[in-house]
Design a protein around this motif. Structure first.
Motif, PDB file in Angstrom:
ATOM      1  N   SER A  11       0.313  -1.546  -0.166  1.00 58.48           N
ATOM      2  CA  SER A  11       0.016   0.183   0.066  1.00 58.48           C
ATOM      3  C   SER A  11       0.829   0.883   0.516  1.00 58.48           C
ATOM      4  N   SER A  12       2.203   1.306  -0.003  1.00 60.12           N
ATOM      5  CA  SER A  12       3.046   2.720   0.039  1.00 60.12           C
ATOM      6  C   SER A  12       3.021   3.140  -0.977  1.00 60.12           C
ATOM      7  N   ALA A  13       3.149   1.787  -2.364  1.00 63.87           N
ATOM      8  CA  ALA A  13       2.236   2.514  -3.387  1.00 63.87           C
ATOM      9  C   ALA A  13       1.719   4.064  -3.778  1.00 63.87           C
ATOM     10  N   LEU A  31      -8.305   1.800  10.059  1.00 61.67           N
ATOM     11  CA  LEU A  31      -8.268   1.887   8.612  1.00 61.67           C
ATOM     12  C   LEU A  31      -8.125   3.323   8.016  1.00 61.67           C
ATOM     13  N   GLU A  32      -7.325   3.294   6.856  1.00 60.26           N
ATOM     14  CA  GLU A  32      -6.615   4.308   6.439  1.00 60.26           C
ATOM     15  C   GLU A  32      -7.401   4.313   5.661  1.00 60.26           C
ATOM     16  N   VAL A  33      -7.874   5.048   4.067  1.00 60.99           N
ATOM     17  CA  VAL A  33      -7.837   5.589   2.918  1.00 60.99           C
ATOM     18  C   VAL A  33      -7.084   6.613   2.540  1.00 60.99           C
ATOM     19  N   ALA A  34      -6.895   6.591   0.996  1.00 61.96           N
ATOM     20  CA  ALA A  34      -5.849   7.234   0.498  1.00 61.96           C
ATOM     21  C   ALA A  34      -6.861   8.288  -0.702  1.00 61.96           C
ATOM     22  N   VAL A  48       1.444  -0.111   7.486  1.00 63.68           N
ATOM     23  CA  VAL A  48       1.735   0.641   5.816  1.00 63.68           C
ATOM     24  C   VAL A  48       2.216   0.468   5.372  1.00 63.68           C
ATOM     25  N   SER A  49       3.024  -0.274   5.040  1.00 63.33           N
ATOM     26  CA  SER A  49       3.769  -1.248   3.805  1.00 63.33           C
ATOM     27  C   SER A  49       2.812  -2.419   3.571  1.00 63.33           C
ATOM     28  N   GLY A  50       1.772  -2.623   4.156  1.00 59.50           N
ATOM     29  CA  GLY A  50       0.798  -4.479   4.025  1.00 59.50           C
ATOM     30  C   GLY A  50       0.066  -4.215   2.449  1.00 59.50           C
ATOM     31  N   PRO A  51      -0.932  -4.904   2.334  1.00 58.27           N
ATOM     32  CA  PRO A  51      -1.659  -5.174   1.072  1.00 58.27           C
ATOM     33  C   PRO A  51      -2.818  -4.004   1.198  1.00 58.27           C
ATOM     34  N   ALA A  52      -3.281  -3.416   0.254  1.00 58.99           N
ATOM     35  CA  ALA A  52      -4.867  -2.889   0.309  1.00 58.99           C
ATOM     36  C   ALA A  52      -5.533  -3.211  -0.886  1.00 58.99           C
ATOM     37  N   LEU A  53      -7.085  -2.624  -0.287  1.00 62.26           N
ATOM     38  CA  LEU A  53      -8.013  -3.508  -0.931  1.00 62.26           C
ATOM     39  C   LEU A  53      -8.471  -1.897  -2.105  1.00 62.26           C
ATOM     40  N   VAL A  54      -8.729  -2.063  -2.834  1.00 61.18           N
ATOM     41  CA  VAL A  54      -9.145  -1.085  -4.046  1.00 61.18           C
ATOM     42  C   VAL A  54     -10.196  -1.443  -4.195  1.00 61.18           C
ATOM     43  N   PHE A  55     -11.233  -0.121  -4.071  1.00 58.80           N
ATOM     44  CA  PHE A  55     -12.595  -0.289  -4.150  1.00 58.80           C
ATOM     45  C   PHE A  55     -13.170   0.612  -5.355  1.00 58.80           C
TER      46      PHE A  55
END
Length: 74
Positions: A11-13, A31-34, A48-55
């Motif tokens: 997710s740091s991308a 949770l955090e949202v970008a 913070v460097s783990g996976p992110a789900l993208v909705f």
């Protein structure tokens, strides 16, 4: 089960992460949202460097609306 097409392994991308003002306490369940991306990336604030789900924007909006309306059991 998460579809790998909607999962980013690091997710740091993404930039622009923020935590809700409703998050707090010491439970560590935040949770955090970008912001500023085509989709809506969501991650565990402790990873913070783990996976992110993208909705999709519509999918995230529907989820937030359901939470606010108390439509999700728990």
């Amino acid at each position: 089960m998460a579809n790998s097409e909607h999962t980013v392994p690091d997710s740091s991308a993404f930039t622009g992460w923020f935590k809700s003002s409703y998050s707090g306490g010491s439970q560590g369940e935040c949770l955090e949202v970008a912001q500023g991306h085509v989709g809506v990336p969501v991650r565990d604030s402790k990873a913070v460097s783990g996976p992110a789900l993208v909705f999709s924007a519509g999918g995230w909006s529907a989820f937030v609306g359901a939470v606010k309306a108390g439509q999700l059991g728990g």
